[in-house]
Design a protein around this motif. Sequence first.
Motif: not given
Length: 213
Positions: A1-17
Amino acid sequence: MRTMHERMEEGLLFTDECEGLPEERLAAKQLMREFNVSDPSETEQRVKLLAKIFHVEEALASTFWIEPPFSFAYGSHISIGEGTYINVGCTFIDDGKLEVGKRVMFGPNVTIATVSHPINPEMREYMYTSPVSIGDDCWIGAGVTICPGVNIGDGTTIGAGSVVTKDIPDHVVAVGNPCRVLRKVSEQDMTTYNHGHPIDPADLAEERQLRNS
Protein backbone atom coordinates in the motif's frame (compact mmCIF):
# COMPACT_ATOMS: atom_id res chain seq x y z
CA MET A 1 0.00 0.00 0.00
CA ARG A 2 1.27 3.47 -0.88
CA THR A 3 1.79 6.12 1.76
CA MET A 4 0.01 9.46 1.49
CA HIS A 5 3.35 11.08 0.70
CA GLU A 6 3.79 8.65 -2.19
CA ARG A 7 0.29 9.38 -3.45
CA MET A 8 1.15 13.09 -3.46
CA GLU A 9 4.34 12.48 -5.42
CA GLU A 10 2.62 10.20 -7.96
CA GLY A 11 -0.27 12.56 -8.75
CA LEU A 12 -2.93 10.32 -7.20
CA LEU A 13 -5.85 11.54 -5.14
CA PHE A 14 -4.83 12.38 -1.59
CA THR A 15 -5.80 14.30 1.52
CA ASP A 16 -3.31 16.15 3.69
CA GLU A 17 -4.42 15.61 7.29
CA CYS A 18 -2.31 12.57 8.20
CA GLU A 19 1.27 11.20 8.12
CA GLY A 20 2.63 14.38 9.69
CA LEU A 21 1.59 16.59 6.78
CA PRO A 22 -0.18 19.17 9.01
CA GLU A 23 2.95 19.37 11.17
CA GLU A 24 5.15 19.83 8.09
CA ARG A 25 2.99 22.72 6.91
CA LEU A 26 2.94 24.31 10.36
CA ALA A 27 6.72 24.18 10.66
CA ALA A 28 7.02 25.65 7.16
CA LYS A 29 4.59 28.47 7.95
CA GLN A 30 6.50 29.33 11.10
CA LEU A 31 9.65 29.75 9.02
CA MET A 32 7.62 31.69 6.44
CA ARG A 33 6.40 34.12 9.09
CA GLU A 34 9.92 34.57 10.46
CA PHE A 35 11.23 35.31 6.98
CA ASN A 36 8.41 37.70 6.11
CA VAL A 37 8.84 39.83 9.24
CA SER A 38 12.65 39.89 9.11
CA ASP A 39 14.38 43.24 8.81
CA PRO A 40 15.70 44.09 5.32
CA SER A 41 19.17 44.56 6.79
CA GLU A 42 19.24 40.99 8.16
CA THR A 43 20.69 39.49 4.99
CA GLU A 44 22.54 36.63 6.68
CA GLN A 45 19.49 35.68 8.72
CA ARG A 46 17.31 35.65 5.62
CA VAL A 47 19.78 33.33 3.87
CA LYS A 48 19.71 30.96 6.86
CA LEU A 49 15.92 30.95 6.80
CA LEU A 50 15.78 30.31 3.05
CA ALA A 51 18.15 27.37 3.49
CA LYS A 52 15.82 25.91 6.12
CA ILE A 53 12.67 26.59 4.07
CA PHE A 54 13.98 24.93 0.89
CA HIS A 55 16.11 22.27 2.60
CA VAL A 56 19.32 23.38 0.84
CA GLU A 57 22.80 24.47 1.85
CA GLU A 58 23.29 28.11 2.78
CA ALA A 59 25.80 28.41 -0.06
CA LEU A 60 22.99 27.80 -2.56
CA ALA A 61 20.43 29.88 -0.64
CA SER A 62 22.80 32.86 -0.87
CA THR A 63 22.75 32.78 -4.68
CA PHE A 64 19.07 33.67 -5.16
CA TRP A 65 16.88 36.34 -3.58
CA ILE A 66 13.25 36.56 -2.47
CA GLU A 67 11.52 39.77 -1.41
CA PRO A 68 9.03 39.33 1.44
CA PRO A 69 6.20 38.69 1.76
CA PHE A 70 6.50 35.24 0.21
CA SER A 71 3.95 32.45 0.68
CA PHE A 72 4.18 28.70 0.16
CA ALA A 73 2.69 25.43 1.39
CA TYR A 74 5.72 23.31 2.32
CA GLY A 75 8.80 24.99 0.86
CA SER A 76 10.63 21.67 0.75
CA HIS A 77 9.06 20.79 -2.62
CA ILE A 78 10.50 23.93 -4.27
CA SER A 79 13.91 24.09 -5.96
CA ILE A 80 15.36 27.42 -7.09
CA GLY A 81 18.41 27.98 -9.30
CA GLU A 82 21.18 30.47 -8.65
CA GLY A 83 20.69 34.05 -9.77
CA THR A 84 16.90 33.89 -9.53
CA TYR A 85 15.01 36.89 -8.17
CA ILE A 86 11.46 36.64 -6.76
CA ASN A 87 9.69 39.95 -6.19
CA VAL A 88 7.17 40.84 -3.47
CA GLY A 89 3.90 39.06 -2.88
CA CYS A 90 4.58 35.81 -4.73
CA THR A 91 2.73 32.61 -3.75
CA PHE A 92 4.08 29.14 -4.60
CA ILE A 93 1.65 26.34 -3.64
CA ASP A 94 4.08 23.44 -3.59
CA ASP A 95 2.12 20.34 -2.60
CA GLY A 96 3.71 19.00 -5.78
CA LYS A 97 7.21 19.49 -7.14
CA LEU A 98 8.09 23.02 -8.33
CA GLU A 99 11.38 23.55 -10.17
CA VAL A 100 12.64 27.06 -10.96
CA GLY A 101 15.75 27.38 -13.11
CA LYS A 102 18.70 29.75 -12.97
CA ARG A 103 18.49 33.53 -13.44
CA VAL A 104 14.69 33.60 -13.51
CA MET A 105 13.05 36.97 -12.82
CA PHE A 106 9.63 37.05 -11.14
CA GLY A 107 7.53 40.22 -11.05
CA PRO A 108 5.31 40.97 -8.04
CA ASN A 109 2.29 38.85 -7.11
CA VAL A 110 3.03 35.78 -9.21
CA THR A 111 1.03 32.68 -8.22
CA ILE A 112 2.15 29.14 -9.02
CA ALA A 113 -0.01 26.14 -8.10
CA THR A 114 1.07 22.50 -8.27
CA VAL A 115 -2.13 21.06 -6.76
CA SER A 116 -5.74 20.88 -7.86
CA HIS A 117 -9.09 19.31 -6.92
CA PRO A 118 -11.50 17.09 -8.87
CA ILE A 119 -14.30 18.95 -10.63
CA ASN A 120 -16.79 16.45 -9.17
CA PRO A 121 -18.25 18.43 -6.21
CA GLU A 122 -18.59 15.27 -4.13
CA MET A 123 -14.82 14.70 -4.44
CA ARG A 124 -13.72 18.25 -3.64
CA GLU A 125 -11.96 17.27 -0.39
CA TYR A 126 -9.42 15.29 -2.46
CA MET A 127 -6.39 16.79 -4.16
CA TYR A 128 -3.86 15.73 -6.78
CA THR A 129 -0.54 17.22 -7.77
CA SER A 130 0.97 18.05 -11.16
CA PRO A 131 4.58 19.34 -11.13
CA VAL A 132 5.54 22.73 -12.55
CA SER A 133 8.90 23.60 -14.09
CA ILE A 134 10.32 26.94 -15.25
CA GLY A 135 13.51 26.93 -17.33
CA ASP A 136 16.61 29.10 -17.08
CA ASP A 137 16.64 32.82 -17.94
CA CYS A 138 12.87 33.30 -17.92
CA TRP A 139 11.00 36.48 -17.05
CA ILE A 140 7.63 35.94 -15.39
CA GLY A 141 5.71 39.24 -15.41
CA ALA A 142 3.71 40.80 -12.59
CA GLY A 143 0.47 39.10 -11.62
CA VAL A 144 1.03 35.93 -13.68
CA THR A 145 -0.77 32.73 -12.62
CA ILE A 146 0.86 29.42 -13.54
CA CYS A 147 -1.45 26.42 -13.25
CA PRO A 148 -0.59 22.83 -12.25
CA GLY A 149 1.36 20.71 -14.73
CA VAL A 150 2.80 23.61 -16.75
CA ASN A 151 6.36 23.59 -18.13
CA ILE A 152 7.90 26.86 -19.33
CA GLY A 153 10.98 26.65 -21.55
CA ASP A 154 14.33 28.42 -21.27
CA GLY A 155 14.62 32.10 -22.11
CA THR A 156 10.88 32.72 -22.30
CA THR A 157 8.98 35.83 -21.23
CA ILE A 158 5.45 35.56 -19.83
CA GLY A 159 3.58 38.86 -20.05
CA ALA A 160 2.06 40.51 -16.97
CA GLY A 161 -1.34 39.22 -15.90
CA SER A 162 -1.20 36.06 -18.01
CA VAL A 163 -2.83 32.80 -16.90
CA VAL A 164 -0.62 29.93 -18.04
CA THR A 165 -2.64 26.73 -18.46
CA LYS A 166 -0.46 24.82 -20.95
CA ASP A 167 3.24 24.32 -21.69
CA ILE A 168 5.13 27.26 -23.23
CA PRO A 169 8.24 26.50 -25.36
CA ASP A 170 11.77 27.93 -25.20
CA HIS A 171 12.64 31.48 -26.27
CA VAL A 172 9.22 32.96 -26.92
CA VAL A 173 7.09 35.85 -25.68
CA ALA A 174 3.71 34.56 -24.44
CA VAL A 175 0.78 36.56 -23.07
CA GLY A 176 -2.92 36.42 -22.32
CA ASN A 177 -5.66 34.45 -20.56
CA PRO A 178 -5.22 31.70 -21.45
CA CYS A 179 -1.55 32.38 -22.16
CA ARG A 180 -0.54 31.88 -25.79
CA VAL A 181 2.70 32.34 -27.71
CA LEU A 182 2.78 35.83 -29.22
CA ARG A 183 6.07 35.47 -31.07
CA LYS A 184 9.56 34.03 -30.92
CA VAL A 185 12.39 35.95 -29.32
CA SER A 186 13.95 37.79 -32.28
CA GLU A 187 17.33 39.18 -33.28
CA GLN A 188 15.92 42.64 -32.59
CA ASP A 189 15.27 41.61 -28.99
CA MET A 190 19.00 40.90 -28.66
CA THR A 191 19.97 44.45 -29.63
CA THR A 192 17.12 46.62 -28.28
CA TYR A 193 14.93 47.09 -25.20
CA ASN A 194 11.89 49.18 -24.22
CA HIS A 195 10.15 49.27 -27.61
CA GLY A 196 13.20 49.61 -29.82
CA HIS A 197 15.66 51.56 -27.66
CA PRO A 198 19.13 50.36 -28.73
CA ILE A 199 21.38 48.42 -26.34
CA ASP A 200 24.53 50.56 -26.54
CA PRO A 201 27.85 48.93 -25.49
CA ALA A 202 29.17 52.32 -24.32
CA ASP A 203 26.09 52.83 -22.18
CA LEU A 204 26.51 49.37 -20.66
CA ALA A 205 30.17 50.15 -19.90
CA GLU A 206 29.06 53.29 -18.07
CA GLU A 207 26.51 51.28 -16.06
CA ARG A 208 29.15 48.72 -15.08
CA GLN A 209 31.51 51.48 -13.99
CA LEU A 210 28.80 52.97 -11.77
CA ARG A 211 27.94 49.54 -10.38
CA ASN A 212 31.55 48.85 -9.41
CA SER A 213 32.39 52.32 -8.07
